[in-house]
Design a protein around this motif. Sequence first.
Motif, short mmCIF file in Angstrom:
data_model
loop_
_atom_site.label_atom_id
_atom_site.label_comp_id
_atom_site.label_asym_id
_atom_site.label_seq_id
_atom_site.Cartn_x
_atom_site.Cartn_y
_atom_site.Cartn_z
N UNK A 395 37.12 6.75 21.86
CA UNK A 395 38.10 6.48 20.81
C UNK A 395 39.09 5.44 21.35
N UNK A 396 39.10 4.28 20.74
CA UNK A 396 39.92 3.19 21.24
C UNK A 396 41.26 3.15 20.51
N UNK A 397 42.35 3.16 21.27
CA UNK A 397 43.69 3.06 20.72
C UNK A 397 44.41 1.86 21.29
N UNK A 398 45.64 1.61 20.80
CA UNK A 398 46.41 0.47 21.29
C UNK A 398 46.86 0.66 22.75
N UNK A 399 47.19 1.90 23.11
CA UNK A 399 47.76 2.15 24.43
C UNK A 399 46.82 2.88 25.37
N UNK A 400 45.70 3.40 24.86
CA UNK A 400 44.77 4.12 25.73
C UNK A 400 43.42 4.26 25.04
N UNK A 401 42.43 4.64 25.84
CA UNK A 401 41.09 4.95 25.34
C UNK A 401 40.77 6.39 25.72
N UNK A 402 40.33 7.17 24.74
CA UNK A 402 39.96 8.55 25.00
C UNK A 402 38.43 8.62 25.09
N UNK A 403 37.96 9.06 26.24
CA UNK A 403 36.51 9.14 26.51
C UNK A 403 36.10 10.61 26.51
N UNK A 404 35.21 10.98 25.62
CA UNK A 404 34.63 12.32 25.61
C UNK A 404 33.40 12.28 26.52
N UNK A 405 33.41 13.08 27.58
CA UNK A 405 32.37 12.99 28.60
C UNK A 405 31.99 14.38 29.10
N UNK A 406 30.72 14.52 29.45
CA UNK A 406 30.23 15.74 30.09
C UNK A 406 29.86 15.37 31.51
N UNK A 407 30.56 15.98 32.50
CA UNK A 407 30.36 15.55 33.88
C UNK A 407 30.50 16.73 34.85
N UNK A 408 29.95 16.59 36.08
CA UNK A 408 30.04 17.67 37.07
C UNK A 408 31.48 17.94 37.48
N UNK A 409 31.78 19.22 37.66
CA UNK A 409 33.13 19.59 38.09
C UNK A 409 33.45 19.02 39.47
N UNK A 410 32.42 18.89 40.31
CA UNK A 410 32.64 18.38 41.66
C UNK A 410 33.00 16.92 41.72
N UNK A 411 32.87 16.19 40.59
CA UNK A 411 33.18 14.76 40.57
C UNK A 411 34.53 14.48 39.93
N UNK A 412 35.36 15.49 39.79
CA UNK A 412 36.61 15.33 39.04
C UNK A 412 37.76 14.77 39.87
N UNK A 413 37.60 14.65 41.19
CA UNK A 413 38.70 14.18 42.02
C UNK A 413 39.30 12.86 41.59
N UNK A 414 38.53 11.77 41.50
CA UNK A 414 39.07 10.49 41.06
C UNK A 414 39.60 10.52 39.63
N UNK A 415 39.05 11.40 38.78
CA UNK A 415 39.52 11.49 37.39
C UNK A 415 40.93 12.05 37.36
N UNK A 416 41.17 13.13 38.13
CA UNK A 416 42.51 13.72 38.19
C UNK A 416 43.53 12.71 38.74
N UNK A 417 43.06 11.84 39.63
CA UNK A 417 43.96 10.90 40.28
C UNK A 417 44.38 9.76 39.35
#
Length: 445
Positions: A395-417
Amino acid sequence: MQKTYKVQDDEPERSILARLITPDQNPGDDPLEELHGLATTAGTDVVDELVQRRSSADHSTYMGKGKVEELRLMVQKHDADLIVFDNDLTPAQIRNLEKATGAKVIDRTELILDIFAAGARTHESRLAVELAQLEYSLPRLKRMWTHLSRQAMGVGMRGPGEKQLEVDRRLAQKRISDLKAELKQVEERRERQVSARKEAPTVSLVGYTNAGKSTLMNALTDANVLAQDKLFATLDTRTRRWNLPGWGTVLLSDTVGFIRDLPHSLVASFKSTLEETRQADLLLHVADASSPTVFDQIAAVYAVLKELGIEEKDTLLVLNKIDAIHNPAILNRVLDRYPNAIPVSARSNKGLGCLIEAVGEALGREFLDIAVEVAPSDGKLLGYLSSKGEVLSREFGDESTIVHVRMPAGAMGPVHKSALSIKPSTLMDEAKAAEEASANSSEVA
């Protein structure tokens, strides 16, 4: 006319096994059982064994003088060619032992490297083994030139042996540098290949050598891969499709087996081969439940996983070879320490139903359905989400993009950062539905 005879010696080397046990070690009932398996795998004929218990190693010959004399007598008695130590020796200790016993001496690391060299089949594994062998041999080059004359040290006073030693050392260092560069390219290529696979979740078999990983892979996938009752039968990663009931297609990988005191140079060299394990969604740690040293084997595998930086990955412990256990108390002893472990027999298919169910549950809890809010300028995070997960929508907005994604819990480190916000997709869907309902009610009013 005189007859000539061609003599061909096809007999294996006759080896004597030796081990020094210090007070901090718990070797079990048969302290040389594993070394015997390694020596047999390497193709030697084991003719005798010697064990010494000592508070610390002798700095010059590792074992005490009395035991070194016993080794010399054993060599004479059996006409042995080789002494194999279940310890790591220094170059000086090897040289002194060879002089005292009259036989070739190798340590545990050199034996394992020899087995890997004999079993390497692919270009990648051959590169890894050559690198590990060169790194092991570099500080031992002096031992190879003891037959050449050497003059006193000093400028202009070096003998031909010392000159050749320096040439060999430079050549070895150059080859090590070239191998590291080539393996780095292989590792990066393998990492791209593995991370590019998005068609299915990945499960990786890890475990002590000869724990039955290949047999289990055959039982689960009908892969018909080589499964031998010997140490290090598998050196290259093999991946097969596994139709997991109730889940669909899963990619199952079989990797090189681990062992106690696995040389660090081998672990580093085989990083590219172990890339499947590093990026797997789930690890199946296969252990030989019938082994008297099963606890030590499990600990050794976790030590290697820690060295690879993947010890925190979601892991199921699989206790294999329960068909070889005739006393239920032996299995119960292991289950008391690891109550969540799954007992199976890959050979008879016993317990595989429970394992399949556990894998399905583990893969289900491993993945997260989330909505990640990303800054428009953060292309790195957008690329990371695409590479590590399955992007369902954007979902593309003026100030951000919201990405709906299915991903491994172990790969969440860079996402949280880096993410602006992270929410479960269900909450985002509910919020969107509430906004649409509110807008519709306003229009009606």
